[in-house]
Design an enzyme around this catalytic site. Structure first.
Site, PDB file in Angstrom:
ATOM      1  CG  ASP A 199       1.293  -6.133   9.171  1.00 32.30           C
ATOM      2  OD1 ASP A 199       0.090  -5.869   9.318  1.00 32.30           O
ATOM      3  OD2 ASP A 199       1.826  -6.294   8.051  1.00 32.30           O
ATOM      4  NE  ARG A 216      -9.490  -5.306  10.286  1.00 33.23           N
ATOM      5  CZ  ARG A 216      -8.336  -5.464   9.644  1.00 33.23           C
ATOM      6  NH1 ARG A 216      -8.184  -6.460   8.770  1.00 33.23           N
ATOM      7  NH2 ARG A 216      -7.330  -4.649   9.860  1.00 33.23           N
ATOM      8  CG  HIS A 250      -7.114  -4.953  16.634  1.00 30.09           C
ATOM      9  ND1 HIS A 250      -6.102  -5.001  15.713  1.00 30.09           N
ATOM     10  CD2 HIS A 250      -8.180  -4.392  15.993  1.00 30.09           C
ATOM     11  CE1 HIS A 250      -6.528  -4.501  14.562  1.00 30.09           C
ATOM     12  NE2 HIS A 250      -7.783  -4.122  14.707  1.00 30.09           N
ATOM     13  CB  THR A 290      -1.002   9.557   9.764  1.00 29.55           C
ATOM     14  OG1 THR A 290       0.027   9.016   8.910  1.00 29.55           O
ATOM     15  CG2 THR A 290      -0.355  10.311  10.903  1.00 29.55           C
ATOM     16  CG  LEU A 293      12.413  -1.063  26.988  1.00 29.57           C
ATOM     17  CD1 LEU A 293      13.465  -1.275  25.906  1.00 29.57           C
ATOM     18  CD2 LEU A 293      11.387  -2.201  26.960  1.00 29.57           C
TER      19      LEU A 293
END
Length: 317
Positions: A33, A46, A50, A79, A144
């Site tokens: 976040d 934005r 990202h 979702t 992993l």
């Protein structure tokens, strides 16, 4: 047999803290976040947040390998993220696809097994294709397991599992009286995924945002203030140190020591709700067993701040 590559050292020279093996969480759930806020603070779109999140996630993967985490689940696109602007959603779909393609060989070289969880509908076919290629390429790896949760929601996952069981029951293949937690778990997106031990969120937000609700029933919650583009393995290790300092009881409890009144052999108080006499004479709310243990204070894309990288592939049989 070719041995996996070792993670690259962190540029700062930082090394993981020395902790007992039993203090390392087996499964870490990561809410990535803060991408949008990071970009906004710098006067950037934005999408730049990202983009920075890609390197942050890969560094966390390397740090998880270094300290001994075996499962890492990353909340890439929820979702609910479809509510964002069409331009941002289009960017995130293409970005998810490209990140998986760019990073899969490096993940494979590190011995990472890539999995994905979430709903197929609405996802671009190219995103699903890249996820499936990454799954097939890394299927035999065991260092992993990285689960990319794309178009994922915890409530949706549970609802889809319940629907699949109902269909089987209506067809006479399942006795409804035999439906229990263990059966429902077999119909989740990743039935072999272990329960979450550490639920870690960047950016300072303090909520779970519908992520791995079933699997996180007894997870320790740790919320760090760092925005995800500035997040790296050191933040992961800090979260693990906090996790290691906690005492997990899973609903159980050890009786509190009770002072005895001189010569009486009896505690000097009224029975507390927890079933142990309170020496203070007043019922102690703390005597009740806590369902968890401790209430703790919270992208590539964040489910609340920015959506990002890598679906229901049908219920388990």
């Amino acid at each position: 047999m070719t041995l996996p590559d070792r993670p690259a050292p962190h540029p700062s020279g930082a090394v993981p803290p020395v902790l007992p093996a039993g203090a390392i969480p087996r499964h870490v759930a990561l809410v990535m976040d803060g991408n949008g806020r990071w970009a906004k603070a710098r006067g950037l779109p934005r999408t730049e947040g990202h983009k920075r999140g890609e390197a942050a996630l890969f560094d966390v993967v390397e740090g998880a390998i270094e300290i001994g985490v075996k499962y890492l689940s990353a909340y890439a696109f929820s979702t609910e993220n479809w509510k964002r602007s069409p331009d941002e959603v289009r960017f995130l779909m293409g970005f998810n696809r490209d990140v998986i393609r760019r990073r899969r060989d490096a993940m494979h070289a590190l011995g990472v097994r890539v999995r994905w969880a979430g709903r197929r509908p609405r996802l671009w076919r190219s995103v699903i294709h890249e996820l499936e290629v990454a799954e097939q390429l890394t299927a035999r790896n065991s260092v992993l397991t990285l689960t990319m949760c794309v178009n994922y929601g915890g409530r949706a996952e549970i609802a889809d599992a319940a629907k699949a069981i109902a269909i089987q029951a209506a067809a006479g293949r399942i006795d409804p009286a035999k439906v229990d937690e263990r059966m429902l778990a077999r119909y989740l997106d990743e039935p072999d995924m272990p329960d979450v031990d550490l639920f870690l969120r960047s950016s300072g937000e303090q909520r779970t945002s519908n992520f791995l609700l079933w699997q996180s029933a007894y997870a320790e919650l740790v919320f760090l203030d760092t925005l995800f583009p500035d997040f790296d393995r050191r933040e992961l290790w800090r979260g693990i140190e906090i996790y290691a300092s906690r005492h997990r009881r899973f609903g159980g409890a050890v009786p509190n020591p009770v002072d005895r009144a001189p010569g009486s052999g009896e505690a000097g108080g009224i029975a507390s709700p927890g079933g142990i006499a309170s020496p203070g004479g007043i019922a102690s709310p703390g005597g009740i067993a806590s369902p968890d243990d401790i209430a703790s204070p919270d992208d590539i894309a964040s489910p609340d701040d920015s959506g990002s990288s890598p679906v229901n592939r049908g219920a388990a049989g």
